[in-house]
Design a protein around this motif. Structure first.
Motif, short mmCIF file in Angstrom:
data_model
loop_
_atom_site.label_atom_id
_atom_site.label_comp_id
_atom_site.label_asym_id
_atom_site.label_seq_id
_atom_site.Cartn_x
_atom_site.Cartn_y
_atom_site.Cartn_z
N LYS A 182 -14.67 11.33 3.52
CA LYS A 182 -15.00 10.98 2.14
C LYS A 182 -15.44 9.52 2.07
O LYS A 182 -14.97 8.68 2.84
CB LYS A 182 -13.80 11.19 1.22
N VAL A 183 -16.33 9.21 1.14
CA VAL A 183 -16.81 7.84 0.92
C VAL A 183 -16.36 7.41 -0.47
O VAL A 183 -16.64 8.10 -1.46
CB VAL A 183 -18.35 7.77 1.04
N PHE A 184 -15.64 6.29 -0.54
CA PHE A 184 -15.09 5.78 -1.79
C PHE A 184 -15.62 4.38 -2.08
O PHE A 184 -16.03 3.67 -1.15
CB PHE A 184 -13.55 5.67 -1.70
N THR A 185 -15.56 3.97 -3.33
CA THR A 185 -15.87 2.58 -3.66
C THR A 185 -14.74 1.71 -3.12
O THR A 185 -13.60 2.15 -2.98
CB THR A 185 -16.02 2.38 -5.18
N PRO B 299 -14.87 -0.82 -9.81
CA PRO B 299 -13.51 -0.29 -9.60
C PRO B 299 -13.37 0.37 -8.24
O PRO B 299 -14.32 0.98 -7.75
CB PRO B 299 -13.34 0.72 -10.74
N ALA B 300 -12.20 0.26 -7.65
CA ALA B 300 -11.94 0.80 -6.32
C ALA B 300 -11.49 2.25 -6.39
O ALA B 300 -10.95 2.70 -7.39
CB ALA B 300 -10.86 -0.03 -5.63
N GLY B 301 -11.73 2.96 -5.29
CA GLY B 301 -11.17 4.29 -5.13
C GLY B 301 -11.92 5.42 -5.79
O GLY B 301 -11.40 6.53 -5.88
N ILE B 302 -13.14 5.18 -6.22
CA ILE B 302 -13.92 6.25 -6.84
C ILE B 302 -14.64 7.02 -5.72
O ILE B 302 -15.39 6.44 -4.93
CB ILE B 302 -14.94 5.70 -7.85
N PRO C 266 -24.14 12.77 -1.82
CA PRO C 266 -23.57 12.11 -3.00
C PRO C 266 -22.95 13.12 -3.96
O PRO C 266 -23.35 14.28 -4.00
CB PRO C 266 -24.78 11.43 -3.63
N LEU C 267 -21.97 12.65 -4.71
CA LEU C 267 -21.34 13.48 -5.71
C LEU C 267 -21.87 13.18 -7.11
O LEU C 267 -21.43 13.80 -8.07
CB LEU C 267 -19.82 13.29 -5.68
#
Length: 73
Positions: A20-23, A31-34, A58-59
């Motif tokens: 998974k790719v997160f911010t 914001p983190a963790g998106i 991408p989601l």
């Protein structure tokens, strides 16, 4: 949606298809963790032998994205 490419990922980065790719949490602006996508392919970068290129499914629609900031840990 078409995959997006993340280039110049350090060669020794432990990443594989399905990750998974997160911010990231390194900016006060984003914001983190998106969750933003999932790695669909890992390739050696053709122009840099010390880097990888990731293809990420991408989601979200790229038409709705206004800014992107990528950080590797």
């Amino acid at each position: 949606m078409r995959p997006v490419r993340l280039k110049y990922i350090p060669l020794l980065t432990q990443v594989e298809e399905g990750d998974k790719v997160f911010t990231a949490a390194t900016s006060s602006i984003f914001p983190a963790g998106i969750l933003v996508g999932e790695v669909s392919a890992v390739r050696n970068d053709e122009s840099f032998q010390t880097a990888l290129t990731l293809e990420v499914d991408p989601l979200v629609s790229s038409a709705s994205v206004k800014e992107v900031f990528v950080i590797l840990e």
